[in-house]
Scaffold this active site. Structure first.
Site, PDB file in Angstrom:
ATOM      1  N   CYS A  88       0.819  -1.229   0.000  1.00  0.00           N
ATOM      2  CA  CYS A  88       0.000   0.000   0.000  1.00  0.00           C
ATOM      3  C   CYS A  88       0.845   1.267   0.000  1.00  0.00           C
ATOM      4  O   CYS A  88       0.513   2.246  -0.663  1.00  0.00           O
ATOM      5  CB  CYS A  88      -0.913   0.037   1.212  1.00  0.00           C
ATOM      6  SG  CYS A  88      -2.070  -1.307   1.259  1.00  0.00           S
TER       7      CYS A  88
ATOM      8  N   CYS B   2      25.139   7.797   2.116  1.00  0.00           N
ATOM      9  CA  CYS B   2      25.169   7.746   3.579  1.00  0.00           C
ATOM     10  C   CYS B   2      26.610   7.991   4.002  1.00  0.00           C
ATOM     11  O   CYS B   2      27.409   8.504   3.210  1.00  0.00           O
ATOM     12  CB  CYS B   2      24.637   6.419   4.101  1.00  0.00           C
ATOM     13  SG  CYS B   2      25.657   5.015   3.631  1.00  0.00           S
TER      14      CYS B   2
END
Lengths: 379, 75
Positions: free
Chosen positions: A193, A341
């Protein structure tokens, strides 16, 4: 009737007077124990209707907290509940709805060990999860431990419900999830979803159908969706019910014993292979990807920050800490991105998350991360 | 003969239903569909002929409805 109180009679009166229901069905509900895994779009309507119907004991597990993007479909929660554990809100509101029902909650991520420890004490297991790793784990545990699963899942405008591994009158068990799909799909192939979107009302419908099946199974009313897959399309309002069969390869890929089950890594089975993620070095980034969005997924305290450096060079920079990335993935939809990162490891994870969401855009991870930028005196 | 696609498979095919000329069995149909929609070759799905799931090659009677159903993960 077990409760034997006038008040209880009144609470359940509208179902007690149903033809075929009566006190026997109500007593069966009051004596039953149902475990719901997932307190999201499906779990909310499930727990509400089952608590209201008088299921005696309900266990519910979810490690998530309520967030704003849940509220268009998880309508048990309110804006004031944001930031609280979902199961804590569920418990509070369900005790208010029906104090006669006992509710046990798990605030931690449901694991193999939870299945082994808790499945035996429940009559029915309800799969209200939102990912394949959990679905295959729950299915395999239920098959190994001879439990029936009420399965439900949604995708955009469509939903599926089935009753798996249910003991039939002939003594055989009905089909289970691996009869339909013996192996999990490759990660990124089927989106959930948060990645693909969902019509808010849809899990309400699908979770309510699951609750209906739970009530039917406990009371013995009607014909459960055993060996049948209920498929619903909200756009056409069409329902397809497919007759299911045992698949000859259903058991080939699943653990054969509890010991094997406990060592099966479902997250890994359902993950994007790391090799699929494109790692680029500084040179390739400058030559081919300098126009892409650079997404810094480090936490705010990690130094040096890239803001001023990126601005001076006209680099489009977004700061989205990995811890919050999953909920904010939609802000990256349609963008070509390079994740960065500190050292180039967490950016691989971020790239894998983004690739699950959409594969139509370029997704890279910067090798060596900010450390490499510093080492090459680029910052 | 009519082929129905469900869930996110419609993103691969661009259509929810497809009318096509009759073929003898499901293996032939799958070959045709994968030629028409190459992305189907890497997709996970189950097949049902006239609302009955199949687990191997199956004869298709004229006028049949074939459902191509993927797994859904959302909740």
């Amino acid at each position: 009737m077990i409760m034997g109180k006038e008040k209880s009679y009144e609470r359940y009166q509208r179902q007690l007077i149903l033809k075929g229901f009566g006190e026997k069905a109500q007593d069966a509900l009051l004596a039953s124990r149902v475990l719901i895994i997932g307190a999201g779009g499906l779990g909310c309507p499930l727990v509400q209707y089952l608590v209201a119907a008088g299921v005696g004991h309900i266990g519910i597990a979810d490690h998530d907290k309520v967030s704003l993007s849940n509220l268009h479909r998880q309508i048990l929660f309110g804006t004031d509940d944001i930031g609280q554990f979902k199961v804590d809100v569920v418990k509070r509101k369900m005790q208010q709805l029906n104090p006669e029902v006992e509710i046990h909650v798990w605030q931690e991520k449901w694991s193999h060990q939870h299945c082994v420890d808790h499945f035996p004490s429940y009559d029915l297991i309800v799969d209200a999860t939102d990912n394949f790793a959990s679905r295959y784990m729950i299915n395999d545990a239920a098959v190994l431990m001879n439990k029936t699963v009420v399965f439900g899942a949604v995708s955009q405008y469509e939903g599926q419900v089935a009753v798996f591994h249910h003991l039939q009158k002939d003594g055989k068990r009905s089909v289970h999830y691996r009869d339909l799909f013996p192996e999990p799909p490759a990660n990124g192939e089927v989106l959930n979803c948060s990645e693909a979107g969902v019509l808010g009302v849809l899990p309400g419908i699908v979770g309510s159908v699951q609750a209906t099946e739970v009530i039917k199974l406990i009371t013995g009313l009607g014909e459960p969706l055993s060996n049948r897959l209920w498929n619903y399309d909200a756009l056409t309002q069409e329902v397809f019910i497919l007759q299911l069969l045992h698949h000859p390869h259903a058991h080939e890929k699943m653990p054969g014993t509890i010991e094997q089950f406990l060592t099966t890594d479902y997250e890994w089975l359902c993950q994007v292979p790391q090799a699929a993620i494109k790692e680029i070095d500084l040179l390739e980034w400058q030559e081919n990807h300098s126009e892409d969005w650079l997404v810094d997924i480090r936490e705010p305290y990690e130094q040096p920050r890239l803001g001023i450096w990126a601005e001076a060079r006209g680099i489009q920079l977004l700061e989205l800490p990995l811890s919050a990335l999953e909920n904010k993935l939609s802000s990256l939809a349609g963008k070509n991105v390079v994740f960065v990162c500190q050292a180039g490891r967490r950016s691989l994870q971020a790239a894998s998350l983004k690739m699950k969401m959409d594969q139509s855009t370029s997704v890279c991870s910067l090798k060596g991360g900010v450390n490499e930028l510093v080492a090459k005196n680029m910052i | 003969m009519e082929v129905l696609f469900f869930g996110q498979l419609t993103d691969l095919t661009g259509v929810t239903t497809l009318s096509c000329d009759h073929v003898a069995d499901t293996d032939q149909l799958m070959t045709q569909l994968k030629e028409k929609y190459p992305a189907l070759a890497n997709a996970t799905f189950m097949v049902a002929v006239n609302n009955r799931m199949i687990t191997g090659n199956t004869v298709i009677e004229p006028g049949s409805k074939i459902a191509i159903m993927p797994p859904f993960s959302g909740g």
